[in-house]
Enzyme design. Structure first.
Site, short mmCIF file in Angstrom:
data_model
loop_
_atom_site.label_atom_id
_atom_site.label_comp_id
_atom_site.label_asym_id
_atom_site.label_seq_id
_atom_site.Cartn_x
_atom_site.Cartn_y
_atom_site.Cartn_z
N TRP A 37 38.69 -93.99 23.11
CA TRP A 37 39.46 -93.17 23.91
C TRP A 37 40.81 -93.50 23.66
O TRP A 37 41.27 -94.49 23.21
CB TRP A 37 39.26 -93.35 25.45
N GLU B 126 35.41 -90.18 24.30
CA GLU B 126 36.05 -89.79 25.74
C GLU B 126 37.12 -89.03 25.99
O GLU B 126 38.16 -89.31 25.40
CB GLU B 126 35.98 -91.03 26.45
N LYS C 264 39.99 -86.83 28.58
CA LYS C 264 40.85 -86.95 29.45
C LYS C 264 41.73 -85.60 29.57
O LYS C 264 42.08 -85.11 29.10
CB LYS C 264 41.77 -88.26 29.50
N ASP D 15 33.80 -89.40 31.91
CA ASP D 15 34.52 -90.27 32.83
C ASP D 15 34.67 -89.53 34.07
O ASP D 15 35.31 -88.44 34.19
CB ASP D 15 35.78 -90.91 32.28
N HIS E 156 38.14 -88.12 34.76
CA HIS E 156 38.92 -87.56 33.94
C HIS E 156 38.74 -86.23 33.86
O HIS E 156 39.15 -85.41 32.83
CB HIS E 156 38.35 -88.09 32.40
N HIS F 142 31.17 -93.26 32.22
CA HIS F 142 31.96 -94.06 32.59
C HIS F 142 32.32 -93.60 34.28
O HIS F 142 32.93 -92.50 34.41
CB HIS F 142 33.53 -93.97 32.09
N ASP G 176 42.95 -89.75 38.19
CA ASP G 176 42.29 -90.60 37.66
C ASP G 176 42.92 -92.16 38.10
O ASP G 176 43.59 -92.66 37.33
CB ASP G 176 42.38 -90.55 36.14
N ASP H 75 40.98 -94.53 39.40
CA ASP H 75 39.96 -95.49 39.01
C ASP H 75 39.74 -96.75 40.20
O ASP H 75 39.91 -97.82 40.08
CB ASP H 75 40.60 -96.50 37.93
N ASP I 8 34.04 -97.94 35.08
CA ASP I 8 35.34 -98.09 34.71
C ASP I 8 36.17 -97.82 35.94
O ASP I 8 36.44 -96.75 36.19
CB ASP I 8 35.68 -96.95 33.72
#
Length: 418
Positions: A184, A225, A227, A258, A261, A285, A293, A295, A325
């Site tokens: 990433w 990955e 985003k 992810d 993302h 993820h 994003d 997380d 993640d």
């Protein structure tokens, strides 16, 4: 009633749908989750010349007890793993190298700098996964790495990523289980670009050069990955979903999805079945994007259940590499790992206790009334009794009792750290 008695009563309700609960639990214990090390130290890493966190990533909060060295981080991971049923994996970033006080720039890292991690993984029966770290570095200060217009900077990050793949190959050889190396990068622009194509050409060329270095796929599996945006790259990200999906499929690499993302109303559970039609394997993820994003620690929400269902009902437990993640420094970090990983496993168990074949047939028959009714009724089946029994059988705390162990560890260990 005891945990066993509750389990036996619950089992009867699932068995009327033809679900062999004992077989489900046997299968579940063989599904590894890749637990990300960076929740334990707020993505700081242990480089001698440690840099301030950058690259569109931010960790908020200052809960006491953060791991400040590799020994503390491994101790914290061990504590979390003791509260999570099953045997799992640990996901490392390149910044967690141990160089014995020597300044080693990222394009010069070697397997020897991760020997302690490998020995620890062997001792604990764990697999390891890996990520090159293309952020928090002077050569990434302007938000560009593999797509940088300066060839010298691009070449630096190419060397770093190649070195990371060789470290992953070392992990795989030593541990007897293939390592996922996930790439990433933060590359993008804050404001509207005047040229979207040229940076993507450079990224493609950089990836081609990275993957031209042969690494044994028996030991290392490459993933890329995407985003949607990042802090400082709000208007344009070079490595978009379309870019990496095309690159992965054309070059036989894994696409990593992810869950944070994408657009706020876009979910990865809806992408899994499409990708499995065209790719033998897929990587995830799993995160919780409260606002884009962000997380957050994974909870057992609708999307997590749907991710579990998509993996299980499509018979993809051996095709989807599940990683986590998230990072939250406002709460106890060991609790964060424990909550998130246990919830991921709960989602898989929930999916495995669902009569998926019967529900599929209802859809094929056009019986949408019964399909909806059963999918809703199953949500209040005694899933918790099966989960408690599974935890008891796997020798980890049942229910919320794990929190007592975290509190004790915080009092005896975490509170004594600077």
């Amino acid at each position: 009633m005891t945990v066993k008695e509750n389990f036996e009563n619950a089992k009867q309700q699932y068995e009327k749908w033809g679900i062999n609960v004992e077989d489900v639990l046997k299968k579940l214990k063989n599904v590894p989750i890749s637990i990300h090390c960076w929740q334990g130290d707020d993505i700081g890493g242990f480089e001698v010349n440690q840099q301030e966190l950058s690259g569109g990533i931010d960790v908020t909060g200052n809960y006491p007890g953060k791991a400040t060295n590799p020994k503390e981080l491994r101790s914290d991971l061990e504590k979390a793993l003791s509260l999570i049923p099953g045997k799992h994996r640990v996901n490392l970033h390149a910044i967690y190298a141990e160089t014995e006080g020597e300044v080693v720039d990222r394009d010069a890292i070697k397997p020897q700098h991760f020997e302690n991690w490998v020995n620890w993984a062997k001792k604990n029966g764990l697999g390891l996964d890996f990520n090159p770290t293309l952020f928090s570095h002077p050569k990434a200060d302007d938000g560009l790495t593999l797509a940088h217009p300066n060839k010298e900077i691009r070449d630096f990050w190419i060397r770093h990523t190649v070195a990371s793949r060789k470290i992953a190959e070392y992990f795989g050889k030593e541990l007897g289980t293939s390592t996922l190396t996930n790439i990433w990068i933060p590359d993008g622009y804050k404001d509207i670009p005047s040229d979207r194509l040229t940076p993507r050409k450079r990224l493609k060329e950089s990836l081609d050069e990275i993957f031209s270095v042969e690494i044994d796929e028996k030991y290392n599996v490459d993933a890329v990955e995407s985003k949607l945006f990042g802090i400082g790259s709000e208007a344009y990200v070079v490595g978009s979903h379309e870019f990496y999906m095309g690159y992965a499929l054309k070059n036989n690499k894994l696409l990593l999805l992810d869950s944070g993302h994408y657009h706020p109303t876009e979910v990865i559970s809806n992408k899994i079945s499409s990708m499995l039609l065209y790719s033998d394997e897929l990587a995830l993820h799993v995160s919780r994007p409260v606002r884009w994003d962000s997380d957050h620690v994974v909870i057992l929400d609708d999307e997590l259940r749907e991710i579990g269902l998509e993996i299980v009902r499509n018979d993809a437990l051996d095709k989807v590499r599940i990683g986590l993640d998230f990072f939250d420094a406002s709460i106890n970090r060991i609790a964060a790992w424990t909550i998130g990983t246990r919830n991921m496993i709960k989602a898989l168990l929930y999916a495995m206790l669902t009569p998926n074949d019967y529900l599929k047939q209802l859809q094929e028959d056009g019986n949408f009334t019964e399909r909806l009714a059963l999918m809703e009724e199953l949500k209040t089946y005694p899933f918790g009794a099966i989960w408690d029994y599974y935890c008891e059988q796997m020798g980890v705390p049942v229910g919320e009792s794990w929190l007592d162990e975290v509190k004790s560890y915080e009092e005896t260990v975490l509170s004594k750290r600077n």
